[in-house]
Scaffold this active site. Sequence first.
Site, PDB file in Angstrom:
ATOM      1  N   ARG A 113      46.920  76.553   4.998  1.00  0.00           N
ATOM      2  CA  ARG A 113      47.824  76.947   6.086  1.00  0.00           C
ATOM      3  C   ARG A 113      48.739  75.832   6.562  1.00  0.00           C
ATOM      4  O   ARG A 113      49.320  75.927   7.633  1.00  0.00           O
ATOM      5  CB  ARG A 113      47.027  77.556   7.248  1.00  0.00           C
ATOM      6  N   GLY A 173      33.696  78.922   5.275  1.00  0.00           N
ATOM      7  CA  GLY A 173      32.448  79.130   4.526  1.00  0.00           C
ATOM      8  C   GLY A 173      31.440  80.016   5.226  1.00  0.00           C
ATOM      9  O   GLY A 173      30.245  79.974   4.923  1.00  0.00           O
ATOM     10  N   GLU A 175      30.959  82.926   4.694  1.00  0.00           N
ATOM     11  CA  GLU A 175      30.388  83.827   3.681  1.00  0.00           C
ATOM     12  C   GLU A 175      29.447  83.073   2.757  1.00  0.00           C
ATOM     13  O   GLU A 175      28.966  83.614   1.765  1.00  0.00           O
ATOM     14  CB  GLU A 175      31.517  84.492   2.885  1.00  0.00           C
ATOM     15  N   THR A 243      32.344  79.584  11.688  1.00  0.00           N
ATOM     16  CA  THR A 243      33.294  78.627  11.121  1.00  0.00           C
ATOM     17  C   THR A 243      34.618  78.685  11.889  1.00  0.00           C
ATOM     18  O   THR A 243      34.811  79.548  12.753  1.00  0.00           O
ATOM     19  CB  THR A 243      33.489  78.852   9.611  1.00  0.00           C
ATOM     20  N   TRP A 245      38.363  78.227  11.034  1.00  0.00           N
ATOM     21  CA  TRP A 245      39.498  78.031  10.132  1.00  0.00           C
ATOM     22  C   TRP A 245      40.833  78.533  10.682  1.00  0.00           C
ATOM     23  O   TRP A 245      41.777  78.763   9.913  1.00  0.00           O
ATOM     24  CB  TRP A 245      39.181  78.662   8.784  1.00  0.00           C
ATOM     25  N   ASN A 263      32.558  84.551  12.223  1.00  0.00           N
ATOM     26  CA  ASN A 263      31.404  85.445  12.185  1.00  0.00           C
ATOM     27  C   ASN A 263      30.103  84.688  11.968  1.00  0.00           C
ATOM     28  O   ASN A 263      30.073  83.660  11.320  1.00  0.00           O
ATOM     29  CB  ASN A 263      31.578  86.479  11.070  1.00  0.00           C
ATOM     30  N   ASP A 305      32.026  91.769  10.839  1.00  0.00           N
ATOM     31  CA  ASP A 305      32.813  90.621  10.366  1.00  0.00           C
ATOM     32  C   ASP A 305      34.107  90.438  11.156  1.00  0.00           C
ATOM     33  O   ASP A 305      35.161  90.177  10.592  1.00  0.00           O
ATOM     34  CB  ASP A 305      33.130  90.728   8.860  1.00  0.00           C
ATOM     35  N   ASP A 307      35.595  88.009  12.742  1.00  0.00           N
ATOM     36  CA  ASP A 307      35.790  86.572  13.029  1.00  0.00           C
ATOM     37  C   ASP A 307      36.639  86.339  14.270  1.00  0.00           C
ATOM     38  O   ASP A 307      37.695  86.955  14.415  1.00  0.00           O
ATOM     39  CB  ASP A 307      36.552  85.901  11.891  1.00  0.00           C
ATOM     40  N   ARG A 332      40.192  89.590  16.070  1.00  0.00           N
ATOM     41  CA  ARG A 332      39.979  90.500  14.937  1.00  0.00           C
ATOM     42  C   ARG A 332      39.334  91.790  15.414  1.00  0.00           C
ATOM     43  O   ARG A 332      39.545  92.855  14.831  1.00  0.00           O
ATOM     44  CB  ARG A 332      39.062  89.822  13.901  1.00  0.00           C
ATOM     45  N   TRP A 476      51.228  90.537   7.776  1.00  0.00           N
ATOM     46  CA  TRP A 476      50.334  89.399   7.516  1.00  0.00           C
ATOM     47  C   TRP A 476      51.110  88.095   7.593  1.00  0.00           C
ATOM     48  O   TRP A 476      50.768  87.098   6.982  1.00  0.00           O
ATOM     49  CB  TRP A 476      49.692  89.565   6.129  1.00  0.00           C
TER      50      TRP A 476
END
Lengths: 583, 131
Positions: A113, A173, A175, A243, A245, A263, A305, A307, A332, A476
């Site tokens: 990003r 990470g 996941e 996390t 991000w 999450n 999920d 996040d 989210r 997006w």
Amino acid sequence: MVASANADLESKMANPKNWAAQAGDMFNQRYSKLNQINASNVGKLQVAWTFSTGVLRGHEGSPLVVDGMMYLHSPFPNKVFAINLDTQKIVWKHEPKQDPAVIPQMCCDTVNRGLAYAEGKIFLQQADSMLVAMDAKTGKVLWSTKNGDPKLGAVNSNAPHVFKDKVITGISGGEWGVRGYIAAYDINTGKQVWKGYSVGPDAEMLIDPNKTTTWIDGKVQPVGKDSSLKTWQGDQWKIGGGTTWGWYSYDKATNSVYYGTGNPSTWNPAQRPGDNKWSMSIWSRDVDTGKVNWVYQMTPFDEWDFDGINEMILADIDVKGKPTKALVHFDRNGFAYTLDRVTGALLVAEKYDPKVNWATHVDMKTGRPQVVSKYSTAQNGPDVNTKGICPAALGSKDQQPASFDPNTKLFYVPTNHVCMDYEPFKVEYVAGQPYVGATLSMFPAPGSHGGMGNYITWDAGKGKIVQSKPEKFSVWSGSLNTAGGISCYGTLEGFFKCVDAKDITKELYKFRTPSGIIGNVFTYEHKGKQYMGVFSGIGGWAGIGMAAGLEKDTDGLGAVGGYKELGQYTDLGGSLTVFALPN
Amino acid sequence: MILRTLSAALALVAAAPAVLAQEVKTPLYTVVDGNKVDAKTLNGFRSWRQANCAACHGANQEGLAGPSLVERMKVLSKDDFVKVVIDGRIERGMPPHKDAPVVTKNIDDIYAYLKGRSDGAIKTARVTGIE
């Protein structure tokens, strides 16, 4: 502690000719004072120049512009280009050597990003977690430091952010069962100054049980001892996610950095009973010490999920009629939150997509969402497919940042209009292996306009949608507002669009760039001329099937089911398109 | 009720017809009604799901970031399959699974399940056991 340590960056940001940080400023407003391109002439925009990064896959973030130099980044392998805007020559180019083993460790495409700038240095947060400082003039690496262990899935996609004399970065990470944290490094040496975890013991989160506050019973109160540990069963917090991000913001007046946590791991809620604090939370930390001022959990015990990493936008606005130093966050989970950024008090929490159905509302006293049993993947249990949850895991909005226009006092929000079926299942943790535990399929929100996105304006003081402009696919791309009275964003089909900030249903300009847009719109001025630009290059979660060679449509981890048509509009390819008015 | 049994021998006919005689006893998988499978194949499905293969190959094995396994399993020999899964193809984004016990312990069952999907015998990705 040097109070003037960020004076350089602040002065660069104060000059609207530059685009010196990913959001243009430290408040994450994504607003430019430039007004040469405005609502009456934006329709005449032309392409001024283009540039290929030579990298396929998803291009998120945007270039920076500082004093006549443009700095561009790419997805993995995270190339960096410095381009002289006078000559349009590449002054230097940097391609880090990274073990390609990091590629499969990156959830949802190998995006990056973007870069940060301060005091003659460019900061790059590589995928393999190395944080690197380079000389902005030569590209010479000044220092580099390891931020995580990619073998355990701790990789990076976020942009680093410079606040004061520190460069702040997070970790991905969730996941992979990575325990999230945010860390500050000295911009001159790369030495770690502080690191605060998202979950676990108080000391490791830099939480003071008596001083750190949260929203309890309708007011701001101390969190108390072991506020995180108490909400996890056994040692699950050690692989608990949370996390970081997203995009961070900073307010000089509070000396605080604001950001969100993601999450809890795994996506199967049955394996982690409890509120899983402080995953899915909004944080305020002292930028010098990392100590937590306040924290607020949006989605206790996540089952979808959702996040909480999306950007925190700082703005001074009227909230329910009262002038407020606000923090505004589009989560989210489909709720937009307005908090007092000084105290952490919860002021507004309302749906910013009317289709959101997993919760009826947020109880303003407890601050908790009121979950609808039918859409509770935990109540329905593992190996049961819970159908028709809105929004989908990628949220009513994902990381694509919104903008704030101080003229209209409104937020301009790129959104997803997507729902999902979600089937959790038991998963075993193995270090360095995926730790997901759910199968998803996603589709456009039923009973609506059939598209998968909306571009909306939002009144954060009232918690109301002002206008909504339907889009075929998720929006997006990060938006930008300017003093020219326009609001601009990109679409997954590849259109760069500008609308009237006062009436976003009025499309004033659109241009088809070479690929789908998941990058953020930015602007700068060079030699008396205003330019606007955006990366195109389809990928990311929305375009992952495309990004890595989709053969047939499927529902996979979820991202492609609703996006199968995208292939009729666009294909891979990373490039920058820059626009200006004709001479 | 449709009962379909495919023997390992049948699967090996193309690759190595010579071994036909000695392999004929072991069915690779058993499917009833297109979505009910024997215990080993069911274990293959669960292992496949747990290893998060769907993230890249799609929940229906039809491809996503990674290729369609419905197609690839028609081409790969069992040895090729094992090699790719265990060693990975890093440059193409396929991670090695030599450190993933859910894969190493269950690779034969995963193979049986994916072969059943690829052959068209297992009609849906989501399967249950034969009662």
